[in-house]
Design an enzyme around this catalytic site. Structure first.
Site, PDB file in Angstrom:
ATOM      1  N   CYS A 126       0.998  -1.180  -0.027  1.00  0.00           N
ATOM      2  CA  CYS A 126       0.141  -0.030   0.214  1.00  0.00           C
ATOM      3  C   CYS A 126       1.058   1.333   0.030  1.00  0.00           C
ATOM      4  O   CYS A 126       1.385   1.632   0.943  1.00  0.00           O
ATOM      5  CB  CYS A 126      -0.899  -0.052   1.123  1.00  0.00           C
ATOM      6  SG  CYS A 126      -1.740   1.425   1.668  1.00  0.00           S
ATOM      7  N   CYS A 173      -0.555   4.366   2.349  1.00  0.00           N
ATOM      8  CA  CYS A 173      -0.810   4.251   3.759  1.00  0.00           C
ATOM      9  C   CYS A 173      -0.032   2.879   4.180  1.00  0.00           C
ATOM     10  O   CYS A 173       1.075   2.581   3.779  1.00  0.00           O
ATOM     11  CB  CYS A 173      -1.979   4.661   4.287  1.00  0.00           C
ATOM     12  SG  CYS A 173      -3.421   3.881   3.470  1.00  0.00           S
ATOM     13  N   SER A 174      -0.913   2.144   4.738  1.00  0.00           N
ATOM     14  CA  SER A 174      -0.293   0.708   4.816  1.00  0.00           C
ATOM     15  C   SER A 174      -1.370  -0.330   5.096  1.00  0.00           C
ATOM     16  O   SER A 174      -1.543  -0.980   5.898  1.00  0.00           O
ATOM     17  CB  SER A 174       0.537   0.662   6.432  1.00  0.00           C
ATOM     18  OG  SER A 174       1.566   1.772   6.257  1.00  0.00           O
ATOM     19  N   CYS A 175      -2.246  -0.191   4.398  1.00  0.00           N
ATOM     20  CA  CYS A 175      -3.469  -1.016   3.795  1.00  0.00           C
ATOM     21  C   CYS A 175      -3.113  -2.578   4.054  1.00  0.00           C
ATOM     22  O   CYS A 175      -2.190  -3.112   3.325  1.00  0.00           O
ATOM     23  CB  CYS A 175      -4.366  -0.847   2.828  1.00  0.00           C
ATOM     24  SG  CYS A 175      -5.046   0.830   2.984  1.00  0.00           S
TER      25      CYS A 175
END
Lengths: 212, 219
Positions: A110, A113-115
């Site tokens: 991601c 962000c950090s999905c």
């Protein structure tokens, strides 16, 4: 307990850091206002520290390896097939499973962000959330994979999945050779978090090898 | 927003350094922040797009020099104040300046098993005509909004193909700023690595990005 004690870490009696004080303040104010129940916070922590983790995703993978009909359903509708095993929830509401084969290698990121698919893989590791991985795996996937110990043939197709929307991805790793006689349960113990992100190719565990 | 969060394709961040046998949390305060996500977002209330937009606005230097859970903390504080749940002064003092009301917290411990195992999908059950079909070639619009967007910079002005229609979803660019769900189709769009990264990329490689109708134009 005095206020003084509240602002120290009891384990090593050092003053709390600025971040620790801010977290305490936020939770305290919201709790005093009757907006947050600290027991709910505790329950959420316990859920993600002890119940939800890559062992869940490993069950999904092992089922797909041993049940061709399940695998078909998993690749067509990841959300429903994963729900069959009970691993639905926050950050896994809409799941897509992508299959690694001998000539296609999928890897997840991601960049914005950090999905990450929490119900099957747990909370993401620090490296997955950090700038080096997020910046480079889209543009230099083969180099990044090499750093993880995965050397791909130049004829292998690399597919990088950037989770920019609310779909959450999970890699179905290739079943290692020589595991034909292992049970679903034994197979699930071979499946790692990194193989379901796509930064590891599973090898047959020697201790679980089938005798010739 | 062309912020520091939009990292795809940037150079200069060094090697990926995985930690062996990494624990789920690295500090007690990280646990509290994780545990506060569901309760605080229910109190605001706020959606994940509003949350991400606040993180993106924390400033480039601040963003890059703080950790994941510090980003979350910043968003919680900002939204709790913006939504009128708390004041900055209360956060600074670490105590509430108003008497406790009669309200029950919207998320209680007994609700956690249901909430954590169900979540809340951003999918919208509404019949909306898709602008594109599988197989269409599309150009990603070369827009640079100052507000929140989920169209990464590295994909803008690039040619891709619609691989799959994921269905109708909330549109983050409006939802992040209280301008409504603006539901529309979101597609998995495939880009050749060479289209994105030039001649050094492998002709075998590709990147799949999830993009909404409003980000795309038929090529």
């Amino acid at each position: 307990m005095s206020d003084h004690d509240h602002n120290h870490d009891h384990a090593n009696s050092r003053p709390l850091t600025d971040v620790e004080l801010r977290v305490k303040a936020l939770e305290q104010v919201l709790t005093e206002k009757g907006l947050v129940d600290p027991a709910a916070v505790d329950a959420l922590i316990e859920t993600y520290e002890t119940k939800v983790g890559p062992h869940n995703g490993a069950q999904v993978v092992a089922r797909a390896w041993t049940d061709p009909e399940y695998k078909k359903r998993l690749l067509i509708n990841g959300t429903e097939a994963i729900a069959e095993l009970g691993y639905s929830g926050i950050q896994g509401e809409d799941m897509v499973v992508v299959e690694n084969t001998s000539n296609i290698h999928n890897v997840l990121v991601c960049t914005l962000c950090s999905c990450y698919p929490w119900p099957t893989l747990g909370l993401p590791p620090v490296w997955y959330k950090s700038a080096p991985y997020r910046s480079r795996v889209v543009s230099q996937p083969r180099e990044v994979l090499k750093e993880f110990g995965v050397e791909l043939d130049k004829n292998t197709e690399v597919r990088v999945w950037d989770s920019t929307a609310e779909l959450r991805y999970m890699v179905l790793p290739e079943r290692p050779q020589g595991t034909e006689l292992l049970s679903e349960n034994e197979l699930s113990s071979l499946v790692t978090r990194d193989s379901m992100i796509g930064v590891e190719v599973l090898k047959k565990a020697e201790s679980q090898g089938v005798s010739e | 927003m062309n912020g520091a969060h939009d990292l795809g394709g940037m150079h200069g961040f060094g090697d990926v350094n995985p930690e062996q046998n990494e624990p789920v949390f690295h500090a007690e305060w990280e646990k509290r922040v994780l545990g506060l996500f569901v309760p605080v977002s229910a109190v605001g209330p706020f959606c994940v797009d509003e949350f991400r937009a606040r993180i993106e606005r924390m400033g480039a230097t601040n963003y890059l020099s703080t950790s994941y859970y510090e980003h979350w903390l910043h968003a919680f504080e900002t939204l709790a104040v913006e939504k009128g749940c708390v004041t900055k002064e209360e956060l600074k003092a670490g105590k509430s300046f108003t008497p406790r009301g009669e309200s029950t917290p919207p998320v209680l411990a007994k609700d956690v098993p249901y909430i954590s195992s169900h979540g809340s999908s951003a999918r919208i059950d509404e019949a909306i005509t898709p602008k594109f079909k599988v197989g269409n070639l599309v150009m990603v619009n070369n827009n640079h909004p100052e507000n929140h967007t989920r169209c990464p910079r590295y994909a803008r002005d690039k040619l891709g193909s619609i691989e799959k229609d994921n269905g109708v979803f909330v549109f983050p660019d409006t939802a992040a700023h209280g301008q409504g769900d603006n539901p529309q189709h979101c597609y998995s769009v495939r880009f050749d690595a060479k289209e994105l990264w030039g001649s050094d990329a492998s002709e075998k490689d590709s990147v799949y990005i999830d993009l909404w109708d409003d980000y795309l134009t038929l090529a």
